[in-house]
Design a protein around this motif. Structure first.
Motif, PDB file in Angstrom:
ATOM      1  N   LEU A 166      11.843   7.224  -1.403  1.00 26.48           N
ATOM      2  CA  LEU A 166      12.831   6.868  -0.400  1.00 26.48           C
ATOM      3  C   LEU A 166      14.218   6.967  -1.023  1.00 26.48           C
ATOM      4  CD1 LEU A 166      11.150   3.772   1.303  1.00 26.48           C
ATOM      5  CD2 LEU A 166      11.312   6.100   2.190  1.00 26.48           C
ATOM      6  N   GLY A 167      15.240   6.774  -0.196  1.00 29.29           N
ATOM      7  CA  GLY A 167      16.612   6.914  -0.679  1.00 29.29           C
ATOM      8  C   GLY A 167      16.970   5.932  -1.770  1.00 29.29           C
ATOM      9  N   ASN A 168      16.304   4.773  -1.809  1.00 26.47           N
ATOM     10  CA  ASN A 168      16.622   3.777  -2.839  1.00 26.47           C
ATOM     11  C   ASN A 168      15.806   3.964  -4.108  1.00 26.47           C
ATOM     12  OD1 ASN A 168      14.116   2.992  -1.957  1.00 26.47           O
ATOM     13  ND2 ASN A 168      14.668   0.854  -1.584  1.00 26.47           N
ATOM     14  N   GLY A 169      15.040   5.052  -4.177  1.00 31.43           N
ATOM     15  CA  GLY A 169      14.278   5.354  -5.371  1.00 31.43           C
ATOM     16  C   GLY A 169      12.871   4.807  -5.392  1.00 31.43           C
ATOM     17  N   SER A 170      12.460   4.077  -4.329  1.00 38.06           N
ATOM     18  CA  SER A 170      11.101   3.551  -4.271  1.00 38.06           C
ATOM     19  C   SER A 170      10.101   4.700  -4.251  1.00 38.06           C
ATOM     20  CB  SER A 170      10.917   2.682  -3.014  1.00 38.06           C
ATOM     21  OG  SER A 170      11.768   1.565  -3.031  1.00 38.06           O
ATOM     22  N   MET A 171       9.068   4.600  -5.076  1.00 34.66           N
ATOM     23  CA  MET A 171       8.064   5.661  -5.152  1.00 34.66           C
ATOM     24  C   MET A 171       6.962   5.411  -4.127  1.00 34.66           C
ATOM     25  SD  MET A 171       7.790   6.397  -9.279  1.00 34.66           S
ATOM     26  CE  MET A 171       7.434   4.676  -9.710  1.00 34.66           C
ATOM     27  N   LEU A 172       6.643   6.445  -3.391  1.00 30.76           N
ATOM     28  CA  LEU A 172       5.707   6.328  -2.277  1.00 30.76           C
ATOM     29  C   LEU A 172       4.339   6.885  -2.631  1.00 30.76           C
ATOM     30  CD1 LEU A 172       7.996   7.509   0.672  1.00 30.76           C
ATOM     31  CD2 LEU A 172       7.567   5.168  -0.095  1.00 30.76           C
ATOM     32  N   THR A 173       3.307   6.209  -2.125  1.00 30.74           N
ATOM     33  CA  THR A 173       1.953   6.735  -2.195  1.00 30.74           C
ATOM     34  C   THR A 173       1.769   7.738  -1.054  1.00 30.74           C
ATOM     35  OG1 THR A 173       1.120   4.990  -0.742  1.00 30.74           O
ATOM     36  CG2 THR A 173       1.122   4.544  -3.117  1.00 30.74           C
ATOM     37  N   GLN A 185       1.017   8.504  -9.543  1.00 32.46           N
ATOM     38  CA  GLN A 185       0.430   8.342  -8.213  1.00 32.46           C
ATOM     39  C   GLN A 185       1.435   8.579  -7.095  1.00 32.46           C
ATOM     40  OE1 GLN A 185      -1.443   4.509  -7.954  1.00 32.46           O
ATOM     41  NE2 GLN A 185      -2.912   4.930  -9.588  1.00 32.46           N
ATOM     42  N   ALA A 186       2.719   8.739  -7.463  1.00 35.96           N
ATOM     43  CA  ALA A 186       3.762   8.901  -6.455  1.00 35.96           C
ATOM     44  C   ALA A 186       3.768  10.320  -5.897  1.00 35.96           C
ATOM     45  CB  ALA A 186       5.129   8.573  -7.052  1.00 35.96           C
ATOM     46  N   VAL A 187       3.966  10.422  -4.586  1.00 39.92           N
ATOM     47  CA  VAL A 187       4.046  11.739  -3.935  1.00 39.92           C
ATOM     48  C   VAL A 187       5.400  11.940  -3.251  1.00 39.92           C
ATOM     49  CG1 VAL A 187       1.559  11.875  -3.585  1.00 39.92           C
ATOM     50  CG2 VAL A 187       3.005  10.869  -1.803  1.00 39.92           C
ATOM     51  N   GLY A 188       6.258  10.928  -3.306  1.00 38.04           N
ATOM     52  CA  GLY A 188       7.568  11.040  -2.681  1.00 38.04           C
ATOM     53  C   GLY A 188       8.407   9.823  -2.976  1.00 38.04           C
ATOM     54  N   LEU A 238       0.816  -1.213   0.000  1.00 39.81           N
ATOM     55  CA  LEU A 238       0.000   0.000   0.000  1.00 39.81           C
ATOM     56  C   LEU A 238       0.853   1.268   0.000  1.00 39.81           C
ATOM     57  CD1 LEU A 238      -2.708  -1.019   2.645  1.00 39.81           C
ATOM     58  CD2 LEU A 238      -3.049  -0.786   0.173  1.00 39.81           C
ATOM     59  N   ALA A 239       2.075   1.158   0.505  1.00 39.85           N
ATOM     60  CA  ALA A 239       2.919   2.342   0.675  1.00 39.85           C
ATOM     61  C   ALA A 239       3.711   2.698  -0.571  1.00 39.85           C
ATOM     62  CB  ALA A 239       3.886   2.119   1.846  1.00 39.85           C
ATOM     63  N   THR A 240       3.817   1.786  -1.526  1.00 40.15           N
ATOM     64  CA  THR A 240       4.630   2.039  -2.716  1.00 40.15           C
ATOM     65  C   THR A 240       3.795   1.886  -3.978  1.00 40.15           C
ATOM     66  OG1 THR A 240       5.336  -0.286  -2.756  1.00 40.15           O
ATOM     67  CG2 THR A 240       6.760   1.285  -1.603  1.00 40.15           C
ATOM     68  N   THR A 241       4.302   2.448  -5.040  1.00 43.84           N
ATOM     69  CA  THR A 241       3.626   2.368  -6.328  1.00 43.84           C
ATOM     70  C   THR A 241       4.652   2.346  -7.454  1.00 43.84           C
ATOM     71  OG1 THR A 241       2.019   3.435  -7.788  1.00 43.84           O
ATOM     72  CG2 THR A 241       3.421   4.886  -6.479  1.00 43.84           C
ATOM     73  N   THR A 242       4.276   1.763  -8.575  1.00 49.02           N
ATOM     74  CA  THR A 242       5.128   1.795  -9.771  1.00 49.02           C
ATOM     75  C   THR A 242       4.633   2.827 -10.782  1.00 49.02           C
ATOM     76  OG1 THR A 242       3.807   0.000 -10.748  1.00 49.02           O
ATOM     77  CG2 THR A 242       5.792  -0.633  -9.510  1.00 49.02           C
ATOM     78  N   ASP A 243       3.547   3.490 -10.431  1.00 53.57           N
ATOM     79  CA  ASP A 243       2.960   4.498 -11.316  1.00 53.57           C
ATOM     80  C   ASP A 243       3.441   5.889 -10.900  1.00 53.57           C
ATOM     81  OD1 ASP A 243       1.462   6.181 -12.870  1.00 53.57           O
ATOM     82  OD2 ASP A 243      -0.487   5.334 -12.315  1.00 53.57           O
TER      83      ASP A 243
END
Length: 261
Positions: free
Chosen positions: A65-72, A60-63, A52-57
């Motif tokens: 993390l340091g490793n580049g993961s896109m956050l909802t 839809q990303a709003v932020g 629920l905390a991450t997205t590949t779109d």
């Protein structure tokens, strides 16, 4: 058998010893069964929350993390906002304050529910491992931890050596470990984190054996009183102790074995 050694030491014999021996096996099965359900709740909660905390779109990303993961929005809230400190420290607050009150004031069913709620809370605080580390390394570390835990707990259950004296030393080590981890949140020292992880594995390995022997001895000492409600609560308390030891060994081993995304 180890059960009979302990029972004879407590001055119990005959048919009464047989009943306590059977009860001890059932008690330990309940401890390990409750702990296993708690671990399953934690794993499922962590996996679901990470999803629920991450997205590949990117839309839809709003932020990030340091490793580049896109956050909802949800991910940004729990991983980058001040709420993350509450999530990080809430399990400690529950252990030091909430659990004691629950054991004292609640029924056995309430204590069991509290344990499962705590397991879900841990899942929330651990969810980021599914973002930071590869699934393979998480599973690999879990299996190594499970094998080590089983061996240590079996030794604690069967050994004739009295290891009750380990308790105060190990608990002091945990307190020192918590302080060091809080300090390193601000220092961000890789060398200090390595030392904390190595010491942490050793401390919680010792606690696994110590807690197992304590659970066994506590049952034998109180079984004759026939207070089933108390024994049920003691089983959940023992499950929590072993759950925490397993979980911490897993986290510290993940620092060595985990491969980052």
């Amino acid at each position: 058998m180890a059960e009979y050694d302990t029972i004879r030491a407590a001055g119990v014999s005959g048919a009464r010893a047989e009943r306590i021996d059977a009860g001890l096996r059932a008690h330990m099965n309940k401890v390990y069964g409750t702990m296993s359900v708690g671990m399953l709740i934690t794993a499922l909660a962590a996996w679901a929350i990470a999803g629920l905390a991450t997205t590949t779109d990117p839309t839809q990303a709003v932020g990030q993390l340091g490793n580049g993961s896109m956050l909802t929005n949800f991910g940004a809230l729990i991983y980058t906002s001040p709420l993350r400190w509450v999530i990080m420290l809430a399990p400690l607050g529950f252990i030091f304050f909430g659990w004691t009150a629950l054991m004292r004031k609640s029924s056995a069913a309430g204590v069991q529910l509290g344990f499962f709620a705590f397991a879900a809370l841990i899942g929330l605080s651990l969810s980021s491992i599914f973002i930071v580390f590869t699934s393979f390394s998480i599973v690999q570390t879990f299996l190594v931890t499970a094998i080590a835990f089983a061996g240590l707990s079996l030794w604690g259950y069967t050994t004739k050596r009295d290891i009750s004296g380990w308790g105060s030393f190990l608990i002091m080590g945990v307190i020192g470990l918590i302080i060091a981890m809080l300090v390193n949140i601000f220092l961000q020292s890789p060398a200090m984190m390595f030392a904390i992880s190595a010491i942490g594995v050793l401390i919680f390995a010792g606690l696994t054996a110590w807690h197992t022997q304590e659970i066994k001895n506590t049952y034998v000492a109180h079984a004759a009183h026939g207070d089933q409600e108390w024994l049920d609560k003691a089983a959940y308390d023992g499950a929590l102790s072993l759950y925490i030891s397993f979980l911490n060994m897993f986290q510290f081993l993940l620092m060595f074995m985990g491969q980052q995304e």
